[in-house]
Design an enzyme around this catalytic site. Structure first.
Site, PDB file in Angstrom:
ATOM      1  N   CYS A 135       6.288 -23.920 -34.728  1.00 23.31           N
ATOM      2  CA  CYS A 135       6.728 -22.833 -35.625  1.00 23.31           C
ATOM      3  C   CYS A 135       5.535 -22.132 -36.275  1.00 23.31           C
ATOM      4  CB  CYS A 135       7.716 -23.365 -36.660  1.00 23.31           C
ATOM      5  SG  CYS A 135       7.206 -24.896 -37.463  1.00 23.31           S
TER       6      CYS A 135
HETATM    7  N1  LIG Z   1      12.105 -28.047 -37.796  1.00 27.68           N
HETATM    8  C1  LIG Z   1      11.394 -27.020 -37.371  1.00 27.68           C
HETATM    9  O1  LIG Z   1      11.259 -25.978 -38.029  1.00 27.68           O
HETATM   10  C2  LIG Z   1      10.743 -27.076 -36.007  1.00 27.68           C
HETATM   11  C3  LIG Z   1      10.146 -25.929 -35.497  1.00 27.68           C
HETATM   12  C4  LIG Z   1       9.518 -25.970 -34.243  1.00 27.68           C
HETATM   13  C5  LIG Z   1       9.484 -27.157 -33.542  1.00 27.68           C
HETATM   14  N2  LIG Z   1      10.041 -28.266 -34.072  1.00 27.68           N
HETATM   15  C6  LIG Z   1       9.966 -29.505 -33.298  1.00 27.68           C
HETATM   16  O2  LIG Z   1      11.244 -29.730 -32.716  1.00 27.68           O
HETATM   17  C7  LIG Z   1      11.499 -31.131 -32.639  1.00 27.68           C
HETATM   18  C8  LIG Z   1      12.787 -31.446 -33.397  1.00 27.68           C
HETATM   19  O3  LIG Z   1      12.614 -31.000 -34.729  1.00 27.68           O
HETATM   20  P1  LIG Z   1      13.771 -31.127 -35.811  1.00 27.68           P
HETATM   21  O4  LIG Z   1      13.292 -30.416 -37.017  1.00 27.68           O
HETATM   22  O5  LIG Z   1      15.072 -30.787 -35.208  1.00 27.68           O
HETATM   23  O6  LIG Z   1      13.717 -32.707 -36.087  1.00 27.68           O
HETATM   24  P2  LIG Z   1      14.831 -33.606 -36.780  1.00 27.68           P
HETATM   25  O7  LIG Z   1      15.666 -32.766 -37.661  1.00 27.68           O
HETATM   26  O8  LIG Z   1      14.097 -34.749 -37.360  1.00 27.68           O
HETATM   27  O9  LIG Z   1      15.730 -34.086 -35.554  1.00 27.68           O
HETATM   28  C9  LIG Z   1      15.215 -34.867 -34.502  1.00 27.68           C
HETATM   29  C10 LIG Z   1      16.357 -35.667 -33.899  1.00 27.68           C
HETATM   30  O10 LIG Z   1      15.821 -36.488 -32.883  1.00 27.68           O
HETATM   31  C11 LIG Z   1      16.612 -37.677 -32.780  1.00 27.68           C
HETATM   32  N3  LIG Z   1      15.699 -38.835 -32.883  1.00 27.68           N
HETATM   33  C12 LIG Z   1      15.011 -39.255 -33.947  1.00 27.68           C
HETATM   34  N4  LIG Z   1      14.251 -40.323 -33.631  1.00 27.68           N
HETATM   35  C13 LIG Z   1      14.448 -40.565 -32.342  1.00 27.68           C
HETATM   36  C14 LIG Z   1      13.959 -41.519 -31.445  1.00 27.68           C
HETATM   37  N5  LIG Z   1      13.063 -42.439 -31.821  1.00 27.68           N
HETATM   38  N6  LIG Z   1      14.359 -41.467 -30.165  1.00 27.68           N
HETATM   39  C15 LIG Z   1      15.245 -40.538 -29.769  1.00 27.68           C
HETATM   40  N7  LIG Z   1      15.760 -39.614 -30.602  1.00 27.68           N
HETATM   41  C16 LIG Z   1      15.358 -39.613 -31.868  1.00 27.68           C
HETATM   42  C17 LIG Z   1      17.571 -37.676 -33.922  1.00 27.68           C
HETATM   43  O11 LIG Z   1      18.803 -37.186 -33.423  1.00 27.68           O
HETATM   44  P3  LIG Z   1      19.988 -38.167 -32.967  1.00 27.68           P
HETATM   45  O12 LIG Z   1      20.114 -39.167 -34.066  1.00 27.68           O
HETATM   46  O13 LIG Z   1      21.136 -37.250 -32.871  1.00 27.68           O
HETATM   47  O14 LIG Z   1      19.558 -38.770 -31.671  1.00 27.68           O
HETATM   48  C18 LIG Z   1      17.011 -36.650 -34.863  1.00 27.68           C
HETATM   49  O15 LIG Z   1      18.012 -36.040 -35.634  1.00 27.68           O
HETATM   50  C19 LIG Z   1      10.282 -31.827 -33.262  1.00 27.68           C
HETATM   51  O16 LIG Z   1       9.397 -32.208 -32.248  1.00 27.68           O
HETATM   52  C20 LIG Z   1       9.677 -30.726 -34.125  1.00 27.68           C
HETATM   53  O17 LIG Z   1       8.296 -30.872 -34.351  1.00 27.68           O
HETATM   54  C21 LIG Z   1      10.686 -28.258 -35.279  1.00 27.68           C
END
Ligand SMILES: NC(=O)c1ccc[n+]([C@@H]2O[C@H](COP(=O)([O-])OP(=O)(O)OC[C@H]3O[C@@H](n4cnc5c(N)ncnc54)[C@H](OP(=O)(O)O)[C@@H]3O)[C@@H](O)[C@H]2O)c1
Length: 324
Positions: A135
């Protein structure tokens, strides 16, 4: 209609993807995989989708979907793809930073293409694996790419970018706790943020000399969006800079140069990036604004899917900001 699967469905980017894909005219959601919520309604995690879907989270995948989005934390995408196999025709869009750098881009003989359409639209169209940009990386690259291409980025660049708390994901932490974050501002990872690697690779891709980047990321006390400012020495006029940026983004349907100063709320809940240019003495100030979860993540992932499948680039992404 193509079939889509989402991995990591209960997180923030997963939730935004579900919302976008439910409204996408060319896509049906085949499954939303969750390690923690299999069997539960998607609306137990994403209450904003109540009345819009009866989907349930699954604990299994369909390996024959047309496209799969990985919405997992860093390192977990590689692990997931090591442990699960999709059909040869399934296209993969990964939102983590596992495959963004060229040194990390190959897994099991498959090469991930860096998915910033303003930089590499043609490569994305023929890609089968996409590494969706970070981001901060999206907002900063869009602020600097025209200068890098023109060879006008050889001096030091000073960058400050402030992000909302959703940038840190759904799990509460010390710095996303309401009592700490509300009415508070702080910087973190000064000059060492992990997105600098992908930013520098893109800027260097034009073959011109790039000056050192000094990037100070800041945590804001709001939930969504990134406002980035970058300034560097620039000899031309502000009109020269505007023409340069407008030419560079002439074919970009989501990135627009504003003659007026910009603010965050004009892009939140959209896939747009707005850019403003200001000249002071011999310095050019570039401001860019995006929604971290849309243009900075799930919206850009859908934009990449549209390009990969030959859909209109803005299909499912014609979103209005909630300015007031
Ligand atoms: N947030 C942002 O603004 C943003 C922007 C650009 C890129 N990103 C990237 O996009 C990715 C997801 O971001 P997010 O903000 O959506 O993160 P998040 O809200 O923390 O969600 C990640 C999801 O991954 C699953 N998870 C967590 N630990 C895990 C594990 N050990 N093994 C398998 N699944 C697991 C969980 O879903 P379940 O419990 O449903 O499996 C969790 O809700 C990250 O790599 C982040 O850096 C985020």
């Amino acid at each position: 209609m193509i079939k889509a699967g989402i991995i990591g469905g209960s997180g923030y980017t997963g939730g935004e993807l579900i919302r976008l894909l439910l409204n996408h005219p060319e896509t049906t959601i085949d499954f939303v995989f969750s390690t923690t919520r299999a069997g539960k309604q998607v609306t137990t995690a994403h209450q904003d989708l109540l009345g819009l879907t009866n989907l349930e989270f699954t604990g299994t995948i369909n390996p024959n979907v047309d496209v799969v989005f990985l919405c997992l934390g860093h390192g977990n995408s590689t692990k997931f793809l090591e442990e699960n196999t999709f059909s040869n025709s399934t296209k993969i869009i990964d939102l983590s930073n596992d495959f963004r750098l060229s040194q990390d881009a190959v897994l099991h003989g498959k090469t991930f293409v860096y998915g910033l359409p303003e930089l590499s639209r043609e490569n994305i169209k023929t890609a089968t694996e996409i590494a969706n940009p970070g981001c901060f990386a999206t907002s900063i690259q869009l602020a600097l790419l025209p200068l890098a291409k023109a060879g006008l980025l050889e001096n030091e660049v000073h960058i400050n970018a402030i992000t909302g708390s959703t940038g840190a994901g759904v799990s509460p932490s010390a710095t996303s706790h309401f009592s700490w974050r509300n009415n508070n501002v702080s910087w973190y990872k000064p000059f060492t943020h992990q997105h600098l690697g992908e930013i520098c690779e893109s800027l260097d891709s034009f073959g011109n000399k790039t000056g050192k980047l000094f990037f100070l990321p800041t945590r804001g006390n709001f939930t969504r969006g990134i406002l980035a400012t970058a300034y560097t020495k620039f000899e031309g006029s502000v009109e020269d800079a505007q023409n340069l940026f407008k030419d560079f983004y002439a074919d970009a349907i989501f990135t627009h140069v504003s003659d007026e100063p910009i603010h965050l709320k004009q892009v939140v809940n959209t896939n747009n990036c707005h850019i403003h240019l200001h000249k002071h003495e011999d310095v050019l100030l570039v401001t860019s604004a995006i929604d971290n979860l849309i243009k900075g993540a799930s919206g850009q992932a859908v934009q990449n899917m549209n390009l990969m499948f030959g859909f209109e680039e803005n299909q499912g992404l014609q979103l209005k900001a909630g300015v007031f």
